[in-house]
Motif scaffolding. Structure first.
Motif, PDB file in Angstrom:
ATOM      1  N   LEU A  98       7.607  14.923  -8.782  1.00 53.51           N
ATOM      2  CA  LEU A  98       7.255  13.337  -8.630  1.00 53.51           C
ATOM      3  C   LEU A  98       5.787  13.001  -8.643  1.00 53.51           C
ATOM      4  O   LEU A  98       5.320  12.218  -9.189  1.00 53.51           O
ATOM      5  N   ASN A  99       5.102  14.076  -7.928  1.00 54.20           N
ATOM      6  CA  ASN A  99       3.595  13.757  -8.005  1.00 54.20           C
ATOM      7  C   ASN A  99       2.863  14.097  -9.465  1.00 54.20           C
ATOM      8  O   ASN A  99       2.188  13.152 -10.009  1.00 54.20           O
ATOM      9  N   ARG A 100       3.791  14.880 -10.329  1.00 55.76           N
ATOM     10  CA  ARG A 100       3.219  15.033 -11.743  1.00 55.76           C
ATOM     11  C   ARG A 100       3.548  13.718 -12.364  1.00 55.76           C
ATOM     12  O   ARG A 100       2.813  13.233 -13.475  1.00 55.76           O
ATOM     13  N   LEU A 101       4.681  13.247 -12.396  1.00 60.68           N
ATOM     14  CA  LEU A 101       5.208  11.865 -12.794  1.00 60.68           C
ATOM     15  C   LEU A 101       4.365  10.596 -12.629  1.00 60.68           C
ATOM     16  O   LEU A 101       3.810  10.118 -13.562  1.00 60.68           O
ATOM     17  N   LEU A 102       4.007  10.780 -11.316  1.00 63.45           N
ATOM     18  CA  LEU A 102       3.062   9.466 -10.874  1.00 63.45           C
ATOM     19  C   LEU A 102       1.633   9.879 -11.482  1.00 63.45           C
ATOM     20  O   LEU A 102       1.042   8.600 -11.948  1.00 63.45           O
ATOM     21  N   GLU A 103       1.079  10.759 -11.618  1.00 66.27           N
ATOM     22  CA  GLU A 103      -0.212  11.034 -12.038  1.00 66.27           C
ATOM     23  C   GLU A 103      -0.088  10.649 -13.861  1.00 66.27           C
ATOM     24  O   GLU A 103      -1.090   9.877 -14.102  1.00 66.27           O
ATOM     25  N   MET A 145       0.939  -1.330  -0.091  1.00 67.75           N
ATOM     26  CA  MET A 145       0.074  -0.098   0.080  1.00 67.75           C
ATOM     27  C   MET A 145       0.807   1.182   0.138  1.00 67.75           C
ATOM     28  O   MET A 145       2.023   1.417   0.471  1.00 67.75           O
ATOM     29  N   PRO A 146       0.217   2.497  -0.376  1.00 66.19           N
ATOM     30  CA  PRO A 146       1.032   3.732  -0.480  1.00 66.19           C
ATOM     31  C   PRO A 146       0.976   4.371   0.854  1.00 66.19           C
ATOM     32  O   PRO A 146       1.487   5.662   1.015  1.00 66.19           O
ATOM     33  N   CYS A 147       0.316   3.877   1.983  1.00 63.29           N
ATOM     34  CA  CYS A 147      -0.139   4.467   3.131  1.00 63.29           C
ATOM     35  C   CYS A 147       0.231   3.667   4.306  1.00 63.29           C
ATOM     36  O   CYS A 147      -0.064   2.629   4.302  1.00 63.29           O
ATOM     37  N   TYR A 148       0.874   4.219   5.401  1.00 67.83           N
ATOM     38  CA  TYR A 148       1.153   3.570   6.625  1.00 67.83           C
ATOM     39  C   TYR A 148       0.149   3.394   7.195  1.00 67.83           C
ATOM     40  O   TYR A 148      -0.271   2.453   8.203  1.00 67.83           O
ATOM     41  N   ASP A 149      -1.122   4.460   7.110  1.00 64.35           N
ATOM     42  CA  ASP A 149      -2.399   4.133   7.943  1.00 64.35           C
ATOM     43  C   ASP A 149      -2.933   2.916   7.741  1.00 64.35           C
ATOM     44  O   ASP A 149      -3.741   2.413   8.700  1.00 64.35           O
ATOM     45  N   LEU A 159      -1.682   8.959  -4.299  1.00 66.10           N
ATOM     46  CA  LEU A 159      -0.432   8.703  -4.940  1.00 66.10           C
ATOM     47  C   LEU A 159       0.626   9.337  -4.178  1.00 66.10           C
ATOM     48  O   LEU A 159       1.710   9.024  -4.347  1.00 66.10           O
ATOM     49  N   ASN A 160       0.290  10.150  -3.186  1.00 60.68           N
ATOM     50  CA  ASN A 160       1.096  10.909  -2.558  1.00 60.68           C
ATOM     51  C   ASN A 160       1.207  10.437  -1.164  1.00 60.68           C
ATOM     52  O   ASN A 160       1.756  11.001  -0.013  1.00 60.68           O
ATOM     53  N   GLY A 161       0.913   9.248  -0.849  1.00 61.17           N
ATOM     54  CA  GLY A 161       0.854   8.820   0.552  1.00 61.17           C
ATOM     55  C   GLY A 161       2.344   8.563   0.984  1.00 61.17           C
ATOM     56  O   GLY A 161       3.184   8.275   0.446  1.00 61.17           O
TER      57      GLY A 161
END
Length: 476
Positions: free
Chosen positions: A415-420, A229-233, A398-400
């Motif tokens: 990086l966010n733009r690249l991930l999108e 997952m992208p998120c620790y929560d 995506l920004n998790g």
């Protein structure tokens, strides 16, 4: 933001700050005759004591050391436990999120499909039995969410008394950071708005442990299910008691034996931890062979293409908006929805008008700063939104906080733009209701969307938490 924490917890890149950070407060809950102290940083005051070791079960996900997008090291949710279960001969199944695929794809400059195939090769070389795709379970959550929204919308329209209209806006329930925040901060006021549908992570856990094990001729207690997952929560979400079920076993004589407590998801590894694992094994990931994918629970068609919904945080608002427009008003919407920035790029809305009346008003609301702008109207029942896709992290999933960090010389925005751009690369956009795997699950197991059986297995409930230790500390 820089704070000192116990060795059991470390914080990285926290960008959704709610309250003054504090070290772990779990020790205050321990039952002991001796008083416990805890290191707390509130403004300029600090109280010191020995650091506390936190287990995943003890974590409060309070607004101190554990909020969304934070890096949390907790017992039984790491690489050592993952590898240990493989070495012990457990049947290990891994389910990979599309956001994690995108992060790895961007890091290695390959496509998400190549990442999925190479991860399958890598995990199976370690001893993993199967590698699945949470895009598949996300389609099931979207189908159930569409049906739930229609029911809420119709119910809301039938109520004349404005004071009793509490079913809308419906809020997506996929973000565990939001759930923790709602349970511990706004309790019964905010929780009725949150969808009862489980997240894609817990949905695929339910499918595997309660249904798929039979097809694979496995006992649920023999399966160790891990999600990427992208998120620790998500680690905290997997440990909730709501997502642990009792399995009655039979003795050799056929009598009822002892009950086993089964977790839908046994462990969660973040994208960054997977990169760490690849590096620790000294694997040249780009050079790995691309293994055939496990199609049982993966969105891969006969031509070998991945498919899924648009929307890097799950596509909840877009999918439900289209379904509601068609089901309620006979409007077929082709092409991308026209979301408009309201406050900023992380707060967008889209509307549908019929005969001059706004009949649907949906919003994307990412990051806690934007969340604070919608909560007051929700608390007073005056929100004019019908649906809110709320995610704790700015820019969404995506920004998790568990994603791979920017490389040297690369900014977070770059990086966010690249991930999108990478996220939907070589992925066919399809409707969840058309997914043949989901159709099969309903035909063979759940019967139909919104059925009693679907509500039993695919839905959950959330619980308000009374005044917490966090609140008491804030009152100092």
């Amino acid at each position: 933001m820089s704070e000192k924490f116990s060795t059991a917890i470390r914080i990285a890149d926290v960008n959704d700050f709610i309250a003054p950070s504090q070290a772990c407060i779990v020790s205050l809950k321990e039952k002991s005759k001796k008083p416990h102290k805890v290191e707390v940083t509130v403004a300029d005051r600090q109280v010191k004591s020995e650091p506390v070791k936190v287990s995943i079960k003890d974590c409060l996900a309070c607004s101190g050391c554990v909020t969304s997008a934070e890096t949390v090291l907790l017992n039984k949710q790491g690489l050592d436990e993952f590898l240990s279960n493989i070495n012990q001969g457990k049947t290990v199944i891994v389910s990979v999120s599309p956001q994690s695929r995108a992060s790895i794809a961007a890091h290695f400059h390959i496509s998400p499909l190549q990442v999925f195939k190479k991860l399958t090769t890598f995990f199976k070389s370690l001893g993993v039995r199967a590698v699945f795709d949470t895009s598949c379970s996300r389609d099931l959550t979207l189908v159930e969410s569409c049906v739930e929204f229609i029911a809420r919308y119709k119910q809301n329209r039938l109520v004349d008394d404005e004071r009793t209209k509490s079913s809308l806006p419906m809020v997506a329930s996929a973000c565990p950071g939001l759930i923790c925040y709602a349970e511990k901060t706004h309790g019964s006021v905010l929780l009725p708005y949150i969808s009862s549908v489980k997240s894609p992570q817990q949905t695929i856990g339910t499918i595997i442990k309660r249904y798929l094990c039979q097809d694979m001729e496995l006992r649920p207690e023999e399966v160790y299910h891990v999600t990427v997952m992208p998120c620790y929560d998500k680690k905290l979400e997997a440990s909730r008691d709501d997502f642990i079920f009792r399995l009655e076993s039979l003795s050799d004589e056929g009598r009822e034996g002892e009950a086993n407590m089964i977790s839908e998801v046994d462990s969660v590894l973040t994208t960054g931890e997977i990169l760490e694992l690849i590096q620790s094994k000294e694997v040249d990931f780009k050079s790995l062979e691309e293994a055939p994918l496990d199609k049982l629970l993966s969105n891969i068609n006969e031509e070998g293409h991945l498919y899924g919904v648009r929307g890097s945080s799950g596509g909840y608002a877009e999918t439900i908006f289209r379904y509601a427009a068609k089901t309620l008003f006979g409007r077929h919407i082709d092409g991308p929805l026209n979301f408009r920035n309201i406050k900023n790029s992380d707060f967008q809305e889209v509307t549908l008008e019929v005969d001059g009346e706004t009949v649907l008003k949906f919003a994307l609301c990412y990051g806690f700063s934007n969340l604070q702008k919608v909560i007051p109207k929700m608390k007073t029942g005056k929100s004019d939104y019908h649906f809110l896709e709320i995610m704790a992290c700015p820019s969404g999933c995506l920004n998790g906080g568990g994603q791979i960090k920017p490389i040297s010389g690369q900014s977070a925005k770059e990086l966010n733009r690249l991930l999108e751009s990478v996220y939907m690369e070589n992925v066919l956009e399809t409707e969840p209701f058309d997914n043949p795997i989901i159709k099969g699950l309903y035909d063979k197991w759940l019967r139909q969307p919104g059925s009693e059986k679907a509500r039993r297995y695919m839905h959950t409930q959330y619980h308000p938490v009374e005044k917490s230790i966090t609140s008491e500390l804030h009152d100092w």
